[in-house]
Scaffold this motif. Structure first.
Motif, PDB file in Angstrom:
ATOM      1  N   ASP A  77     -30.703  -5.058   7.204  1.00 18.93           N
ATOM      2  CA  ASP A  77     -29.740  -5.180   6.095  1.00 18.93           C
ATOM      3  C   ASP A  77     -28.986  -6.493   6.248  1.00 18.93           C
ATOM      4  O   ASP A  77     -29.090  -7.162   7.286  1.00 18.93           O
ATOM      5  N   ASN A  90     -23.891 -11.484   9.884  1.00 18.53           N
ATOM      6  CA  ASN A  90     -23.923 -10.630   8.691  1.00 18.53           C
ATOM      7  C   ASN A  90     -25.311 -10.124   8.301  1.00 18.53           C
ATOM      8  O   ASN A  90     -25.517  -9.661   7.180  1.00 18.53           O
ATOM      9  N   ARG A  94     -28.542  -7.562   9.981  1.00 17.88           N
ATOM     10  CA  ARG A  94     -29.073  -6.778  11.102  1.00 17.88           C
ATOM     11  C   ARG A  94     -30.538  -7.165  11.274  1.00 17.88           C
ATOM     12  O   ARG A  94     -31.306  -7.105  10.303  1.00 17.88           O
ATOM     13  N   SER A 109     -22.997   1.692   8.404  1.00 15.14           N
ATOM     14  CA  SER A 109     -22.152   2.585   7.606  1.00 15.14           C
ATOM     15  C   SER A 109     -22.973   3.552   6.749  1.00 15.14           C
ATOM     16  O   SER A 109     -22.523   4.648   6.443  1.00 15.14           O
ATOM     17  N   LYS A 119     -25.400  -8.959   4.403  1.00 16.21           N
ATOM     18  CA  LYS A 119     -24.299  -9.076   3.433  1.00 16.21           C
ATOM     19  C   LYS A 119     -24.274 -10.490   2.848  1.00 16.21           C
ATOM     20  O   LYS A 119     -24.450 -11.459   3.599  1.00 16.21           O
ATOM     21  N   ARG A 151     -30.035  -3.430   1.715  1.00 15.94           N
ATOM     22  CA  ARG A 151     -30.543  -2.635   2.839  1.00 15.94           C
ATOM     23  C   ARG A 151     -32.026  -2.323   2.668  1.00 15.94           C
ATOM     24  O   ARG A 151     -32.456  -1.941   1.575  1.00 15.94           O
ATOM     25  N   ARG A 158     -20.587  -5.362  18.451  1.00 11.85           N
ATOM     26  CA  ARG A 158     -19.887  -4.177  17.935  1.00 11.85           C
ATOM     27  C   ARG A 158     -19.939  -3.025  18.926  1.00 11.85           C
ATOM     28  O   ARG A 158     -18.963  -2.343  19.155  1.00 11.85           O
ATOM     29  N   GLU A 206     -18.580  -8.181  -1.873  1.00 11.12           N
ATOM     30  CA  GLU A 206     -19.599  -8.365  -0.853  1.00 11.12           C
ATOM     31  C   GLU A 206     -20.825  -7.573  -1.288  1.00 11.12           C
ATOM     32  O   GLU A 206     -20.714  -6.384  -1.605  1.00 11.12           O
TER      33      GLU A 206
HETATM   34  N1  UDP Z   1     -21.489  -6.738   6.904  1.00 11.55           N
HETATM   35  C1  UDP Z   1     -20.795  -7.931   6.984  1.00 11.55           C
HETATM   36  N2  UDP Z   1     -19.443  -7.913   6.754  1.00 11.55           N
HETATM   37  C2  UDP Z   1     -18.754  -6.801   6.466  1.00 11.55           C
HETATM   38  C3  UDP Z   1     -19.471  -5.580   6.396  1.00 11.55           C
HETATM   39  C4  UDP Z   1     -20.833  -5.590   6.615  1.00 11.55           C
HETATM   40  O1  UDP Z   1     -21.386  -8.981   7.224  1.00 11.55           O
HETATM   41  O2  UDP Z   1     -17.526  -6.859   6.261  1.00 11.55           O
HETATM   42  C5  UDP Z   1     -22.954  -6.741   7.124  1.00 11.55           C
HETATM   43  C6  UDP Z   1     -23.350  -6.085   8.436  1.00 11.55           C
HETATM   44  O3  UDP Z   1     -23.493  -7.051   9.453  1.00 11.55           O
HETATM   45  C7  UDP Z   1     -24.679  -5.462   8.110  1.00 11.55           C
HETATM   46  C8  UDP Z   1     -24.597  -5.136   6.614  1.00 11.55           C
HETATM   47  O4  UDP Z   1     -23.552  -5.974   6.112  1.00 11.55           O
HETATM   48  O5  UDP Z   1     -25.724  -6.382   8.309  1.00 11.55           O
HETATM   49  C9  UDP Z   1     -24.289  -3.684   6.315  1.00 11.55           C
HETATM   50  O6  UDP Z   1     -23.143  -3.304   7.032  1.00 11.55           O
HETATM   51  P1  UDP Z   1     -22.624  -1.803   7.011  1.00 11.55           P
HETATM   52  O7  UDP Z   1     -22.201  -1.433   5.634  1.00 11.55           O
HETATM   53  O8  UDP Z   1     -23.620  -0.923   7.652  1.00 11.55           O
HETATM   54  O9  UDP Z   1     -21.257  -1.833   7.801  1.00 11.55           O
HETATM   55  P2  UDP Z   1     -20.933  -1.922   9.345  1.00 11.55           P
HETATM   56  O10 UDP Z   1     -21.854  -1.017  10.078  1.00 11.55           O
HETATM   57  O11 UDP Z   1     -21.116  -3.372   9.667  1.00 11.55           O
HETATM   58  O12 UDP Z   1     -19.504  -1.466   9.380  1.00 11.55           O
END
Ligand code: UDP
Length: 256
Positions: free
Chosen positions: A179, A205, A207, A104, A181, A98, A223, A94
């Motif tokens: 951000d 997927n 933000r 995360s 994915k 960002r 969430r 994946e």
């Molecule tokens: N994201 C996703 N699938 C995943 C993990 C993240 O689509 O399994 C997307 C999430 O929606 C965000 C970006 O990737 O737009 C970054 O996500 P982050 O690493 O901050 O993780 P999260 O807060 O979603 O656990």
């Protein structure tokens, strides 16, 4: 039992989508569900009408990306919840791009959410639910053979182009692309291997924050139980100019 259940072969069922065998070899039908999960499946729920909206939003974005030369798996939308896609071999990585600190990254490094990054950052995660999709480096990816250096370069440069294009597109409708994915797949065309964009691009997927109010317009509303989840997805579709007023309210049609 519904006799239509066996009409098509289910190739794969994920958290938000089902893949069926397509009408031609090398094609699949991607069905968008209303199911939503978060925090590695610990939180489960339904966002009414999400599948219909994400089908449309992903169609719109993939079509636009195709027009600027990004190869994608999208072929055509079939109906409210389904699209025809090219069958690819999914690379188990994946890619997260960002622009602003959130999620995360904020948690892991203790940087306040909303901090604008000095430049866009690309991260890799190994696609493995049982492990909670751990973050990996290109060293892990090549050492374990998940992708080769050329494929990593290709995914990175496509991701940055997608980021440039989508940042502008969303800014034009009053949304900051914080951000997102992406997932890519391999497609063999004669003897040539192509890396193409797969999966979906939607508020599931990405933000997306309102430019004026910083209001979250994406899956973070689900969430973190912020309310108005359906409304946020509808608003993104409406701003993109693709909302179908009557069709988004119901959760009609389970996958057959
Ligand atoms: N994201 C996703 N699938 C995943 C993990 C993240 O689509 O399994 C997307 C999430 O929606 C965000 C970006 O990737 O737009 C970054 O996500 P982050 O690493 O901050 O993780 P999260 O807060 O979603 O656990």
């Amino acid at each position: 039992m519904n006799f239509r259940m066996n009409r098509r072969r289910r190739v794969y069922e994920g958290k938000a989508k089902v893949l069926f065998e397509g009408p031609e070899p090398g094609t699949l039908v991607q069905y968008f569900k209303d199911d939503a999960t978060a925090f590695n499946n610990q939180k489960k729920g339904t966002i009414t009408g999400k599948g219909v909206l994400n089908n449309r939003i992903s169609e719109y974005l993939m079509t636009k990306l195709g027009e600027i030369g990004v190869p994608t798996h999208f072929m055509k939308r079939l109906n409210m919840r389904e699209q025809l896609i090219r069958r690819v071999e999914i690379i188990p990585i994946e890619i997260v791009v960002r622009n602003i600190v959130a999620g995360s990254l904020a948690k892991r490094l203790g940087i306040p959410e909303g901090t604008v990054l000095p430049r866009s950052i690309v991260e890799f995660y190994y696609k493995k639910d049982e492990l909670g999709d751990p973050m990996v480096s290109d060293e892990h990816i090549t050492a374990f053979g998940w992708a080769n250096p050329h494929e990593i370069d290709e995914m990175m440069s496509l991701s940055l182009r997608i980021n440039d294009y989508m940042s502008g597109l969303f800014l034009g409708i009053g949304l900051k692309l914080v951000d997102f994915k992406l997932e890519f797949g391999r497609l063999w065309d004669n003897d040539e291997l192509h890396i193409i964009l797969a999966d979906e691009i939607s508020p599931d997927n990405c933000r997306l924050w309102d430019v004026k109010t910083n209001e979250k317009m994406d899956k973070d509303r689900f969430r973190h139980d912020l309310g108005k989840v359906e409304e946020a997805y509808q608003e993104v579709a409406r701003r993109l100019g693709i909302l179908m007023p009557e069709s988004v309210i119901t959760s009609e049609g389970q996958p057959e």
